[in-house]
Design an enzyme around this catalytic site. Structure first.
Site, mmCIF file in Angstrom:
data_model
loop_
_atom_site.group_PDB
_atom_site.id
_atom_site.type_symbol
_atom_site.label_atom_id
_atom_site.label_comp_id
_atom_site.label_asym_id
_atom_site.label_seq_id
_atom_site.Cartn_x
_atom_site.Cartn_y
_atom_site.Cartn_z
ATOM 1 N N GLU A 45 1.025 -1.739 0.273
ATOM 2 C CA GLU A 45 0.144 0.329 0.364
ATOM 3 C C GLU A 45 0.811 1.495 -0.067
ATOM 4 O OE1 GLU A 45 -2.944 0.051 -0.295
ATOM 5 O OE2 GLU A 45 -4.046 -1.564 -0.826
ATOM 6 N N TYR A 128 -5.352 6.162 5.359
ATOM 7 C CA TYR A 128 -6.010 5.271 3.787
ATOM 8 C C TYR A 128 -5.894 3.902 4.340
ATOM 9 C CZ TYR A 128 -5.777 2.312 -0.167
ATOM 10 O OH TYR A 128 -4.968 1.269 -0.757
ATOM 11 N N ASP A 146 -9.185 4.812 -2.097
ATOM 12 C CA ASP A 146 -8.436 5.487 -3.203
ATOM 13 C C ASP A 146 -9.004 6.068 -4.088
ATOM 14 O OD1 ASP A 146 -9.215 3.579 -4.369
ATOM 15 O OD2 ASP A 146 -7.190 2.227 -4.901
#
Length: 348
Positions: A45, A128, A146
């Site tokens: 990520e 996030y 996202d």
């Protein structure tokens, strides 16, 4: 149709069409209890911020080969990690990566916290990333939003507010679809839909499993969502980069730890400013006294500005620099690799 119907349709599509990614546990394995490794999820990520899967995947595999666990990464020297990161851009992420790894190793015994609050408390983990690791690695019903998910939500609900002002609304709409059931698969299903079907340009609406729910498609122009505020013109800056050679070696410097490209190896440069540097100024700011000659210039784009780097090259020696073999220059950030290659081209 209800949101639960939409969820069922998208999850069924994901079960049949999930992308095979090196950090992912597929839906079939997940269904029989295989859990994603939090380290792999977190690492992927962070790498995927501001870049694509094809670009990030080789870096991910390289990091795993060098540092198989978060504790291995935590023990790695800063310079080695920054060199391995070179080419991924946004180098503050590499510094945050190390800070987070060292916090997990030092405060949590090498085990990632299994709550969103605990993940959020780690250095460098924004909302996030904490939500993504929580959902994918720990099956927490977090709201993972996202750019792909924003695009899906904006089209699904035909959101007229332009980005970035629409972000809170898009996040609220995405939260309305989160359930306790299969939250990690749900987050990845939305990501895959946005990446492969609900694409930024030329969306493949005829292949979309939830097209019957899509208000953007009903308008006849789904590709016009999300609405966007016109981009401001990026300012342009100028600098001079110095390619100092000593036989087969090139002089490098370590940039300050904070700021743009912080902590990275680089060619010596002037500051980057709005006005071009004159020849006299360029010579005065050279790292050593030498017979400097102009060998062209390169252009490079950053997120917030564009850059022209004039190139001066000389053969000589110098103190306070780091001598690197030419064959090792691939570890430089892309702007300096581009400049080094251009400055050395006449020597090939």
């Amino acid at each position: 149709m209800t949101h639960d119907t939409l969820r069922a349709q998208l999850l069924a599509w994901y079960d049949a069409n999930a992308r095979d990614l090196p950090w992912r546990v597929g839906p079939a394995d997940h269904a029989v209890g295989v859990r994603a490794d939090p380290y792999r999820v977190w690492l992927s990520e962070v790498m995927l911020q501001q870049t694509t899967v094809p670009h990030a995947a080789p870096y991910f595999l390289k990091f795993l080969s060098l540092w198989p666990t978060v504790s291995d990464l935590a023990a790695a020297p800063d310079g080695e990690v920054m060199a391995a990161w070179a080419g991924l851009g946004y180098y503050a992420r590499a510094r945050n990566l190390l800070a987070c790894a060292r916090a997990v190793a030092g405060r949590h015994g090498g085990v990632f916290p299994d709550t969103e609050k605990g993940l959020r408390a780690l250095p460098g983990l924004g909302p996030y990333t904490a939500a993504a690791v929580g959902a994918i690695a720990f099956d927490l019903p977090t709201n993972v939003v996202d750019g792909n998910v924003e695009r899906v939500m904006s089209r699904l609900f035909a959101v007229e507010t332009p980005l970035p002002d629409a972000k809170p609304e898009l996040k609220r709409l995405a939260a309305g679809l989160v359930r306790d059931q299969r939250p990690g698969d749900w987050a990845q299903a939305l990501m895959d839909l946005g990446a492969t079907v609900c694409r930024p340009k030329a969306p493949l609406c005829d292949r979309c499993p939830i097209s019957a729910h899509c208000a953007g498609l009903a308008t006849g122009a789904p590709e016009s969502y999300p609405r966007k505020t016109p981009k401001a013109v990026r300012p342009h800056r100028h600098g001079v980069a110095y390619v100092l050679t000593r036989g087969d070696q090139v002089a490098l410097v370590r940039r300050p730890p904070k700021g743009l490209l912080g902590g990275m190896l680089a060619l010596p440069t002037t500051d980057w400013r709005a006005e071009r540097w004159t020849d006299d100024e360029a010579i005065r700011h050279a790292p050593v006294a030498a017979d400097w000659r102009a060998v062209g210039e390169v252009e490079h784009g950053f997120t917030h500005f564009t850059l022209t780097l004039r190139l001066l090259r000389a053969e000589g020696d110098g103190h306070g620099v780091i001598w690197s073999p030419r064959r090792d220059l691939d570890a430089l950030p892309s702007v300096f690799l581009k400049a080094a290659r251009a400055g050395l081209a006449t020597l090939l």
